[in-house]
Structure formats: structure tokens, C-alpha cells
Design a protein around this motif. Structure first.
Motif, PDB file in Angstrom:
ATOM      1  N   LYS A   1     103.307  -9.230 -30.208  1.00  0.00           N
ATOM      2  CA  LYS A   1     103.122  -9.473 -28.772  1.00  0.00           C
ATOM      3  C   LYS A   1     102.427 -10.808 -28.516  1.00  0.00           C
ATOM      4  CE  LYS A   1     100.914  -7.304 -24.725  1.00  0.00           C
ATOM      5  NZ  LYS A   1     100.164  -6.092 -24.263  1.00  0.00           N
ATOM      6  N   LEU A   2     101.343 -11.057 -29.233  1.00  0.00           N
ATOM      7  CA  LEU A   2     100.591 -12.294 -29.040  1.00  0.00           C
ATOM      8  C   LEU A   2     101.386 -13.516 -29.512  1.00  0.00           C
ATOM      9  CD1 LEU A   2      97.000 -11.168 -30.153  1.00  0.00           C
ATOM     10  CD2 LEU A   2      97.823 -11.542 -27.825  1.00  0.00           C
ATOM     11  N   SER A   3     102.132 -13.358 -30.600  1.00  0.00           N
ATOM     12  CA  SER A   3     102.926 -14.478 -31.124  1.00  0.00           C
ATOM     13  C   SER A   3     104.008 -14.889 -30.137  1.00  0.00           C
ATOM     14  CB  SER A   3     103.560 -14.094 -32.465  1.00  0.00           C
ATOM     15  OG  SER A   3     102.564 -13.851 -33.448  1.00  0.00           O
ATOM     16  N   LYS A   4     104.598 -13.916 -29.436  1.00  0.00           N
ATOM     17  CA  LYS A   4     105.626 -14.228 -28.445  1.00  0.00           C
ATOM     18  C   LYS A   4     105.016 -14.906 -27.216  1.00  0.00           C
ATOM     19  CE  LYS A   4     109.039 -10.680 -29.641  1.00  0.00           C
ATOM     20  NZ  LYS A   4     109.726  -9.427 -29.195  1.00  0.00           N
ATOM     21  N   LEU A   5     103.810 -14.466 -26.841  1.00  0.00           N
ATOM     22  CA  LEU A   5     103.161 -15.046 -25.672  1.00  0.00           C
ATOM     23  C   LEU A   5     102.650 -16.457 -25.927  1.00  0.00           C
ATOM     24  CD1 LEU A   5     101.093 -11.981 -24.365  1.00  0.00           C
ATOM     25  CD2 LEU A   5     102.964 -13.122 -23.162  1.00  0.00           C
ATOM     26  N   PHE A   6     102.270 -16.717 -27.190  1.00  0.00           N
ATOM     27  CA  PHE A   6     101.681 -18.021 -27.523  1.00  0.00           C
ATOM     28  C   PHE A   6     102.438 -18.651 -28.693  1.00  0.00           C
ATOM     29  CE2 PHE A   6      98.231 -15.362 -25.758  1.00  0.00           C
ATOM     30  CZ  PHE A   6      97.918 -16.125 -24.638  1.00  0.00           C
ATOM     31  N   PRO A   7     103.681 -19.072 -28.449  1.00  0.00           N
ATOM     32  CA  PRO A   7     104.462 -19.699 -29.532  1.00  0.00           C
ATOM     33  C   PRO A   7     103.794 -20.988 -30.000  1.00  0.00           C
ATOM     34  CG  PRO A   7     105.517 -20.039 -27.388  1.00  0.00           C
ATOM     35  CD  PRO A   7     104.404 -19.065 -27.164  1.00  0.00           C
ATOM     36  N   GLY A   8     103.900 -21.230 -31.283  1.00  0.00           N
ATOM     37  CA  GLY A   8     103.287 -22.430 -31.846  1.00  0.00           C
ATOM     38  C   GLY A   8     101.888 -22.192 -32.365  1.00  0.00           C
TER      39      GLY A   8
ATOM     40  N   GLN B   1      92.641 -27.161 -28.522  1.00  0.00           N
ATOM     41  CA  GLN B   1      93.877 -27.359 -29.278  1.00  0.00           C
ATOM     42  C   GLN B   1      94.010 -26.239 -30.321  1.00  0.00           C
ATOM     43  OE1 GLN B   1      94.872 -31.501 -30.036  1.00  0.00           O
ATOM     44  NE2 GLN B   1      95.552 -30.951 -32.110  1.00  0.00           N
ATOM     45  N   LEU B   2      94.485 -25.080 -29.869  1.00  0.00           N
ATOM     46  CA  LEU B   2      94.530 -23.902 -30.733  1.00  0.00           C
ATOM     47  C   LEU B   2      95.679 -23.989 -31.731  1.00  0.00           C
ATOM     48  CD1 LEU B   2      93.750 -20.854 -28.396  1.00  0.00           C
ATOM     49  CD2 LEU B   2      92.235 -22.055 -29.978  1.00  0.00           C
ATOM     50  N   LYS B   3      95.348 -23.728 -32.971  1.00  0.00           N
ATOM     51  CA  LYS B   3      96.332 -23.683 -34.056  1.00  0.00           C
ATOM     52  C   LYS B   3      96.387 -22.293 -34.668  1.00  0.00           C
ATOM     53  CE  LYS B   3      99.222 -25.679 -36.982  1.00  0.00           C
ATOM     54  NZ  LYS B   3     100.516 -26.233 -36.522  1.00  0.00           N
ATOM     55  N   GLU B   4      95.218 -21.625 -34.737  1.00  0.00           N
ATOM     56  CA  GLU B   4      95.119 -20.300 -35.358  1.00  0.00           C
ATOM     57  C   GLU B   4      94.301 -19.368 -34.468  1.00  0.00           C
ATOM     58  OE1 GLU B   4      94.773 -22.157 -39.918  1.00  0.00           O
ATOM     59  OE2 GLU B   4      93.061 -21.155 -38.963  1.00  0.00           O
ATOM     60  N   VAL B   5      94.764 -18.118 -34.354  1.00  0.00           N
ATOM     61  CA  VAL B   5      94.030 -17.091 -33.609  1.00  0.00           C
ATOM     62  C   VAL B   5      93.911 -15.857 -34.489  1.00  0.00           C
ATOM     63  CG1 VAL B   5      94.106 -15.491 -31.659  1.00  0.00           C
ATOM     64  CG2 VAL B   5      94.678 -17.901 -31.313  1.00  0.00           C
ATOM     65  N   PHE B   6      92.695 -15.334 -34.595  1.00  0.00           N
ATOM     66  CA  PHE B   6      92.417 -14.137 -35.394  1.00  0.00           C
ATOM     67  C   PHE B   6      91.862 -13.052 -34.475  1.00  0.00           C
ATOM     68  CE2 PHE B   6      92.039 -17.851 -38.093  1.00  0.00           C
ATOM     69  CZ  PHE B   6      92.759 -17.497 -39.222  1.00  0.00           C
ATOM     70  N   VAL B   7      92.444 -11.858 -34.572  1.00  0.00           N
ATOM     71  CA  VAL B   7      92.115 -10.797 -33.615  1.00  0.00           C
ATOM     72  C   VAL B   7      91.866  -9.486 -34.347  1.00  0.00           C
ATOM     73  CG1 VAL B   7      92.840  -9.636 -31.491  1.00  0.00           C
ATOM     74  CG2 VAL B   7      93.722 -11.915 -32.011  1.00  0.00           C
ATOM     75  N   ASP B   8      90.828  -8.771 -33.918  1.00  0.00           N
ATOM     76  CA  ASP B   8      90.607  -7.402 -34.384  1.00  0.00           C
ATOM     77  C   ASP B   8      91.567  -6.506 -33.621  1.00  0.00           C
ATOM     78  OD1 ASP B   8      89.567  -5.284 -35.748  1.00  0.00           O
ATOM     79  OD2 ASP B   8      87.525  -5.478 -34.984  1.00  0.00           O
TER      80      ASP B   8
ATOM     81  N   CYS C   1      87.025 -30.073 -29.986  1.00  0.00           N
ATOM     82  CA  CYS C   1      87.993 -28.976 -29.892  1.00  0.00           C
ATOM     83  C   CYS C   1      89.212 -29.356 -29.054  1.00  0.00           C
ATOM     84  CB  CYS C   1      87.322 -27.739 -29.299  1.00  0.00           C
ATOM     85  SG  CYS C   1      86.106 -26.967 -30.395  1.00  0.00           S
ATOM     86  N   ARG C   2      89.106 -30.468 -28.357  1.00  0.00           N
ATOM     87  CA  ARG C   2      90.243 -30.958 -27.564  1.00  0.00           C
ATOM     88  C   ARG C   2      91.084 -31.982 -28.339  1.00  0.00           C
ATOM     89  NH1 ARG C   2      86.291 -30.800 -22.992  1.00  0.00           N
ATOM     90  NH2 ARG C   2      87.034 -29.214 -21.529  1.00  0.00           N
ATOM     91  N   THR C   3      90.588 -32.386 -29.492  1.00  0.00           N
ATOM     92  CA  THR C   3      91.286 -33.429 -30.256  1.00  0.00           C
ATOM     93  C   THR C   3      91.715 -32.957 -31.641  1.00  0.00           C
ATOM     94  OG1 THR C   3      89.167 -34.300 -31.056  1.00  0.00           O
ATOM     95  CG2 THR C   3      90.085 -35.278 -29.051  1.00  0.00           C
ATOM     96  N   GLU C   4      91.102 -31.901 -32.155  1.00  0.00           N
ATOM     97  CA  GLU C   4      91.450 -31.390 -33.481  1.00  0.00           C
ATOM     98  C   GLU C   4      92.032 -29.988 -33.386  1.00  0.00           C
ATOM     99  OE1 GLU C   4      88.619 -31.547 -36.622  1.00  0.00           O
ATOM    100  OE2 GLU C   4      87.724 -33.437 -35.937  1.00  0.00           O
ATOM    101  N   ASP C   5      92.873 -29.616 -34.358  1.00  0.00           N
ATOM    102  CA  ASP C   5      93.391 -28.251 -34.429  1.00  0.00           C
ATOM    103  C   ASP C   5      92.230 -27.274 -34.601  1.00  0.00           C
ATOM    104  OD1 ASP C   5      95.948 -29.159 -34.210  1.00  0.00           O
ATOM    105  OD2 ASP C   5      96.419 -29.002 -36.349  1.00  0.00           O
ATOM    106  N   CYS C   6      92.278 -26.190 -33.843  1.00  0.00           N
ATOM    107  CA  CYS C   6      91.159 -25.236 -33.825  1.00  0.00           C
ATOM    108  C   CYS C   6      91.602 -23.832 -34.190  1.00  0.00           C
ATOM    109  CB  CYS C   6      90.514 -25.206 -32.446  1.00  0.00           C
ATOM    110  SG  CYS C   6      89.648 -26.721 -32.006  1.00  0.00           S
ATOM    111  N   CYS C   7      90.649 -23.059 -34.682  1.00  0.00           N
ATOM    112  CA  CYS C   7      90.834 -21.621 -34.898  1.00  0.00           C
ATOM    113  C   CYS C   7      89.994 -20.877 -33.878  1.00  0.00           C
ATOM    114  CB  CYS C   7      90.444 -21.224 -36.318  1.00  0.00           C
ATOM    115  SG  CYS C   7      88.734 -21.582 -36.763  1.00  0.00           S
ATOM    116  N   LEU C   8      90.442 -19.685 -33.499  1.00  0.00           N
ATOM    117  CA  LEU C   8      89.744 -18.884 -32.482  1.00  0.00           C
ATOM    118  C   LEU C   8      89.737 -17.430 -32.921  1.00  0.00           C
ATOM    119  CD1 LEU C   8      90.106 -19.041 -28.633  1.00  0.00           C
ATOM    120  CD2 LEU C   8      90.621 -16.890 -29.792  1.00  0.00           C
ATOM    121  N   GLY C   9      88.599 -16.774 -32.759  1.00  0.00           N
ATOM    122  CA  GLY C   9      88.478 -15.354 -33.071  1.00  0.00           C
ATOM    123  C   GLY C   9      88.198 -14.547 -31.819  1.00  0.00           C
TER     124      GLY C   9
END
Length: 308
Positions: free
Chosen positions: A153-160, A135-142, A24-32
Motif C-alpha cells: 500500500k505504501l509503495s504504491k502511494l509513494f513510488p520511488g 528528500q526521502l529515499k527510504e521509509v521504515f515502518v512498524d 535533509c532537503r539536499t541529501e537522500d534521507c531515511c525516515l522511521g
């Protein structure tokens, strides 16, 4: 999942987490992200995250994770075990918000409502993952509140980072389902193993679902209502259900007004002072060594201002 950091002091909030997989430190990751226990009047609210490499999304899906509300307790426990054992590519963390934290936040002079508390907790967990090297690439939130505003709000706080906020995300995205399971299992274990620090004797554990409209929950709230000091720390005293019962069953308190005189002041003289409840024995000097502080203050580690 070791919940001992929370069990040590139910009045505080805490974060518990797995080890961070090297991948998870070397590859692009998704997070829920998802939560458990938003609505109950009893117990904590728990926010959970789960993350894995984007390349492992299908493998996570094949583990048959699902919205925790659609699973039995045994199914949730088994799935959490599966997630926890997949240490090579799956990581998780939960943030436990104690009933005290929730209530004091909502009742403080500058209001800190549940939505704001939820947003800040989710943001804190995303930041925790980033600070841990994920290495976060995607975040999915309820969603909590309007989905589009929360996503912005989240996109502004975590650009990229590509942020997706959707209602019922726990049933749409496996990584959010996994986070939902982590949060629900943590909350269930905490509620079952709750350490009542108050002197309540043998506590009746049959408090139902914990939701305000549950007759068993209402009966439990009535049974353990202290007419002066309210509820044990297991209860969210900011919930209207608890407040209504305290208003109707609790001792009426009259606050002394220094400018008051005449008939009202004379009537007040016959009232029992609120100060009489502050110690275990009545009468005597507050500084007398044999005089003990009331258990309400001992349990909450409160001290007289003069003693600080």
C-alpha cells in the motif's frame, strides 16, 4: 517539545514538528514511523516520525536509540533531548490523535477502525515530510496489520521510495527507534499534563498504566463515570472496557417510539425523560435567559440546532 497546541483543546488532534534540517532537503534521507498508546483506554494515541540523511544512519545508531518500550522514562527523555538538539541533521514530527478522535472514528455510522486510522496517520506524516522538502529515499515502518499488504500500500502511494514494513521495526531500525521515542515522550507528557475541561474537582491522577486490564485504571474509570453522560474526554469511550462499565453502571435510556401505544406507552409515561438531563435546572422554557445549558454541552461546545 511544546505541547501547548494540544493542551489548548484536548478534544482535537494536532501535529507538532521540529524544524527541517537543510541537509535533509539536499541529501537522500531515511525516515522511521512508530506509534505510542495504541492499546490504552485512556489518553491519546501518538504517531511519530524521525528522519535524517542516509549518510548519517551510523551516527544516529551511535546515539544509542532503542525501542522506547525497553527504556525508562528518564532514558527516553534524555534520548529525545539528544534527537531534538541534533537539529543540523535530524528532524522529527508527531501527530496526536485525541481520545475523542479515536472514539468518534470507531463509532461513526461508516466504521473507521483503528488500523485504517493508523495507516492514514502514517501516510499523512510521510506526506508532511515530502511537502516540507525532505528528500526521502527510504521509509521504515512498524507494521499495523499484515506487513506485506501495508508495505504494498505504501509503495504504491509513494513510488520511488523504498518502503520496508516489519513487525518490531522499532527494535530493528534505529530511525524507527528514534520515532518510537518521539511518540512515547509526546504521549507521556500529554497524559501527565492533561487539562481536564470537565468539572471533576481535584482529579485523581493515579489511573495506573491506562491499559484496560490494569486494576488502577478500572478503578479510575468507575470513579469518574457519569451515569448519564459517560466519561471525560480523557477516556476512549469506544473501548469495550468503557462501554461495558457504561452499560452496567449508567442510566438506562428508553428512546421514545412515536408508533408505540398500549401498555408499553403507558409504562413510558412514568420514565424520566432524557431531555430533563439537557439543562442545569429542571422545568421552564428552554429559551428562558436564566436557563443554563448542561455542562456536558458547554464543555463540548455543542449548541441547539435552533440556535445555529
Amino acid at each position: 517539545m511544546d505541547l501547548s497546541p494540544f493542551d489548548a483543546d484536548n478534544s482535537v488532534s494536532c501535529r507538532l514538528a521540529s524544524q527541517i534540517p537543510d541537509v535533509c532537503r539536499t541529501e537522500d534521507c531515511c525516515l522511521g514511523i512508530d506509534e505510542a498508546g495504541r492499546g490504552p483506554v485512556l489518553g491519546p494515541m501518538v504517531y511519530g516520525i524521525c528522519f535524517c540523511p542516509v549518510s548519517q544512519k551510523q551516527k544516529l545508531k551511535e546515539s544509542k536509540v532503542a525501542d522506547s518500550k525497553t527504556l525508562t522514562e528518564t532514558e527516553r527523555e534524555n534520548l529525545f533531548q539528544t534527537l531534538d538538539e541534533a537539529k543540523s541533521y535530524i528532524g522529527w514530527a508527531v501527530h496526536v490523535l485525541s481520545p475523542n478522535t479515536i472514539s468518534t472514528s470507531m463509532l461513526q455510522r461508516s466504521k473507521y477502525n483503528l488500523n485504517a486510522l493508523s495507516h492514514d496517520t502514517a501516510i499523512g506524516l510521510i506526506q508532511y515530510a515530502l511537502d516540507s522538502g525532505v528528500q526521502l529515499k527510504e521509509v521504515f515502518v512498524d507494521t499495523v496489520g499484515p506487513a506485506d499488504k501495508y508495505e504494498e500500500k505504501l509503495s504504491k502511494l509513494f513510488p520511488g521510495i523504498e518502503v520496508t514494513v516489519r513487525p518490531k521495526a522499532d527494535s530493528l531500525f534505529p530511525v524507527v527507534s528514534a520515532a518510537s521515542i518521539c511518540a512515547k515522550v509526546a504521549r507521556d507528557r500529554i497524559v501527565k499534563g492533561w487539562n481536564f475541561t470537565e468539572d471533576l474537582g481535584d482529579v485523581d491522577a493515579d489511573y495506573g498504566s491506562g491499559y484496560p486490564n490494569d486494576p488502577k485504571t478500572k478503578a479510575w474509570l468507575l470513579k469518574y463515570l457519569d451515569p448519564v453522560f459517560g466519561y471525560p474526554q480523557f477516556v476512549r469511550f469506544s473501548w469495550s472496557t468503557a462501554q461495558t462499565l457504561m452499560d452496567s453502571k449508567g442510566v438506562t435510556v428508553h428512546w421514545e417510539d412515536e408508533d408505540e401505544d398500549g401498555e408499553k406507552a403507558a409504562q413510558r409515561q412514568s420514565n424520566k425523560s432524557m431531555l430533563s438531563y439537557f439543562s442545569a435546572s429542571a422545568g421552564g422554557n428552554d429559551q428562558h435567559p436564566s436557563r443554563q445549558t448542561h455542562r456536558f454541552f458547554r464543555e463540548r461546545r455543542l449548541k441547539s440546532l435552533a440556535a445555529l
